[in-house]
Design a protein around this motif. Structure first.
Motif, short mmCIF file in Angstrom:
data_model
loop_
_atom_site.label_atom_id
_atom_site.label_comp_id
_atom_site.label_asym_id
_atom_site.label_seq_id
_atom_site.Cartn_x
_atom_site.Cartn_y
_atom_site.Cartn_z
N LEU A 86 119.57 45.75 -13.64
CA LEU A 86 119.46 46.46 -14.92
C LEU A 86 118.92 47.88 -14.73
CD1 LEU A 86 119.43 46.53 -18.05
CD2 LEU A 86 117.23 45.38 -17.98
N TYR A 87 117.77 47.96 -14.07
CA TYR A 87 117.13 49.28 -13.94
C TYR A 87 117.90 50.17 -12.95
CZ TYR A 87 113.59 47.12 -16.76
OH TYR A 87 112.96 46.48 -17.80
N GLY A 88 118.57 49.54 -12.00
CA GLY A 88 119.41 50.31 -11.08
C GLY A 88 120.56 50.99 -11.83
N ALA A 89 121.19 50.23 -12.76
CA ALA A 89 122.31 50.80 -13.54
C ALA A 89 121.82 51.98 -14.37
CB ALA A 89 122.91 49.72 -14.44
N LEU A 90 120.57 51.90 -14.80
CA LEU A 90 120.00 52.97 -15.63
C LEU A 90 119.43 54.12 -14.80
CD1 LEU A 90 118.11 50.77 -18.23
CD2 LEU A 90 119.87 52.46 -18.78
N GLY A 91 119.34 53.92 -13.50
CA GLY A 91 118.74 54.93 -12.64
C GLY A 91 117.23 55.01 -12.82
N VAL A 92 116.63 53.91 -13.24
CA VAL A 92 115.17 53.87 -13.43
C VAL A 92 114.54 53.28 -12.17
CG1 VAL A 92 113.31 52.77 -14.75
CG2 VAL A 92 115.30 53.70 -15.95
N ALA A 93 113.65 54.03 -11.55
CA ALA A 93 113.05 53.59 -10.28
C ALA A 93 112.05 52.46 -10.51
CB ALA A 93 112.35 54.77 -9.61
N ARG A 94 111.80 51.70 -9.44
CA ARG A 94 110.91 50.53 -9.49
C ARG A 94 109.52 50.88 -10.05
NH1 ARG A 94 111.48 45.73 -6.35
NH2 ARG A 94 109.54 44.57 -6.42
N ASP A 95 109.03 52.06 -9.66
CA ASP A 95 107.66 52.43 -10.08
C ASP A 95 107.64 53.29 -11.36
OD1 ASP A 95 108.87 54.60 -9.02
OD2 ASP A 95 107.24 55.17 -7.65
N ASP A 96 108.79 53.42 -12.01
CA ASP A 96 108.86 54.23 -13.23
C ASP A 96 108.56 53.34 -14.45
OD1 ASP A 96 109.48 55.77 -15.43
OD2 ASP A 96 111.54 56.23 -14.82
N ARG A 97 107.29 53.17 -14.69
CA ARG A 97 106.85 52.27 -15.77
C ARG A 97 107.35 52.74 -17.14
NH1 ARG A 97 102.95 47.96 -16.45
NH2 ARG A 97 103.67 47.23 -18.48
N THR A 98 107.32 54.06 -17.34
CA THR A 98 107.75 54.60 -18.63
C THR A 98 109.23 54.31 -18.88
OG1 THR A 98 106.19 56.37 -18.18
CG2 THR A 98 107.65 56.71 -20.04
N GLY A 99 110.04 54.50 -17.82
CA GLY A 99 111.48 54.24 -17.95
C GLY A 99 111.75 52.77 -18.22
N ARG A 100 111.01 51.90 -17.55
CA ARG A 100 111.20 50.46 -17.74
C ARG A 100 110.79 50.04 -19.15
NH1 ARG A 100 110.84 46.65 -13.02
NH2 ARG A 100 112.08 47.71 -11.50
N ASP A 101 109.64 50.57 -19.58
CA ASP A 101 109.14 50.23 -20.91
C ASP A 101 110.13 50.70 -21.99
OD1 ASP A 101 106.95 49.05 -19.85
OD2 ASP A 101 105.50 50.58 -20.48
N ALA A 102 110.71 51.88 -21.77
CA ALA A 102 111.65 52.42 -22.77
C ALA A 102 112.85 51.48 -22.92
CB ALA A 102 112.11 53.82 -22.36
N GLN A 103 113.33 50.95 -21.80
CA GLN A 103 114.44 50.01 -21.88
C GLN A 103 113.98 48.70 -22.51
OE1 GLN A 103 117.65 50.04 -21.69
NE2 GLN A 103 117.91 47.83 -21.89
N PHE A 104 112.79 48.24 -22.12
CA PHE A 104 112.31 46.96 -22.66
C PHE A 104 112.15 47.03 -24.17
CE2 PHE A 104 109.61 43.34 -23.51
CZ PHE A 104 110.25 42.37 -22.76
N GLU A 105 111.68 48.18 -24.64
CA GLU A 105 111.48 48.36 -26.07
C GLU A 105 112.79 48.19 -26.86
OE1 GLU A 105 108.28 51.20 -27.17
OE2 GLU A 105 109.86 52.14 -28.34
N ARG A 106 113.89 48.50 -26.22
CA ARG A 106 115.19 48.42 -26.89
C ARG A 106 115.56 46.98 -27.28
NH1 ARG A 106 117.82 52.15 -28.07
NH2 ARG A 106 119.87 51.16 -27.91
N ASN A 107 114.92 46.01 -26.59
CA ASN A 107 115.07 44.61 -27.01
C ASN A 107 114.71 44.46 -28.49
OD1 ASN A 107 115.71 42.81 -24.67
ND2 ASN A 107 113.89 43.77 -23.81
N PHE A 108 113.64 45.15 -28.89
CA PHE A 108 113.10 44.96 -30.24
C PHE A 108 113.89 45.74 -31.29
CE2 PHE A 108 109.49 44.23 -27.28
CZ PHE A 108 109.49 42.84 -27.43
#
Ligand SMILES: Cc1cc2nc3c(=O)[nH]c(=O)nc-3n(C[C@H](O)[C@H](O)[C@H](O)COP(=O)(O)O)c2cc1C
Length: 209
Positions: A86-108
């Motif tokens: 998932l995060y690879g497709a988005l180009g979000v790095a493993r340690d990019d917490r902000t990028g991961r959170d932004a995608q996770f938020e989209r669940n809601f």
């Protein structure tokens, strides 16, 4: 699919998908579970409050256990691989917490899909009821696919059962199972380039004797 075109889904098409989904078999034909399509201000206020709860880091007791606790290493590896896809497709790095959170938020936000469904389970069913409802969920996903639509089940919704019960008007005994996004997938969205794999046939299919 986790990104959708703004193209609406007609009520007729949605009804046809729901009717097909309900043909799923269930133990004693009890047909557990309900699907609530949230629209307009109900959806808007629900999503606002879910995002608030998530941003505040609020913890709620979920209505049912999803994952094994603790997670065995074999399963943890699959979970990590899915996250990497998932995060690879988005180009979000493993340690990019902000990028991961932004995608996770989209669940809601139900990934901004034109159709947002809350899946709930009235009555106190055990694991069998969830198995039956899972069949209906898959029936829904396949029926949608057959009509050129795409879906994403959203287990993350189960993190805030009281927020959902409040906005959707569910009684205290009704369990919040998951959400479901449904719509016409955006083929160009990077998030929709996520590709997962499955374990080898030998891992889950055995022939004895
Ligand atoms: C019941 C269920 C709940 C899920 N919950 C989420 C979720 O909360 N957020 C999300 O992005 N994906 C969610 N998914 C999607 C899974 O991550 C996805 O199906 C899995 O990684 C396999 O990928 P594929 O469906 O693209 O093959 C869920 C899937 C199912 C079946």
């Amino acid at each position: 699919m986790r990104a959708y075109l703004p193209k609406p889904v007609s009520d007729d098409v949605l009804s046809e998908v729901m009717v097909a989904a309900r043909l799923a078999p269930s133990g004693a034909n009890l047909q557990p579970g309900v699907f609530v399509c949230v629209r307009g201000t109900v959806r808007q206020k629900l999503c606002q409050d879910l995002i608030l709860a998530w941003r505040e880091g609020r913890q709620e007791v979920e209505d049912y256990d999803y994952f094994p606790k603790p997670m065995p290493m074999t399963l943890r590896r699959r979970q990590v691989a899915a996250a990497q896809a998932l995060y690879g497709a988005l180009g979000v790095a493993r340690d990019d917490r902000t990028g991961r959170d932004a995608q996770f938020e989209r669940n809601f936000l139900f990934f901004d899909a034109p159709v947002a469904l809350v899946v709930a389970m009235p009555y106190d069913f055990g694991a069998g009821g969830y198995m039956d409802l899972g069949m209906t969920l898959y029936g829904l996903m396949l029926a949608a696919q057959a009509k050129g639509l795409s879906t994403c089940a959203i287990g993350a919704m189960a993190s805030y059962p009281s927020v959902i019960r409040h906005h959707v008007g569910l009684d205290a005994d009704t369990k919040v199972v998951c959400g479901m996004a449904l719509g016409y997938a955006d083929p160009d969205a990077p998030v929709n380039q996520t590709r997962t794999t499955r374990s080898a046939l030998d891992d889950y299919f055995k022939v004895l004797g």
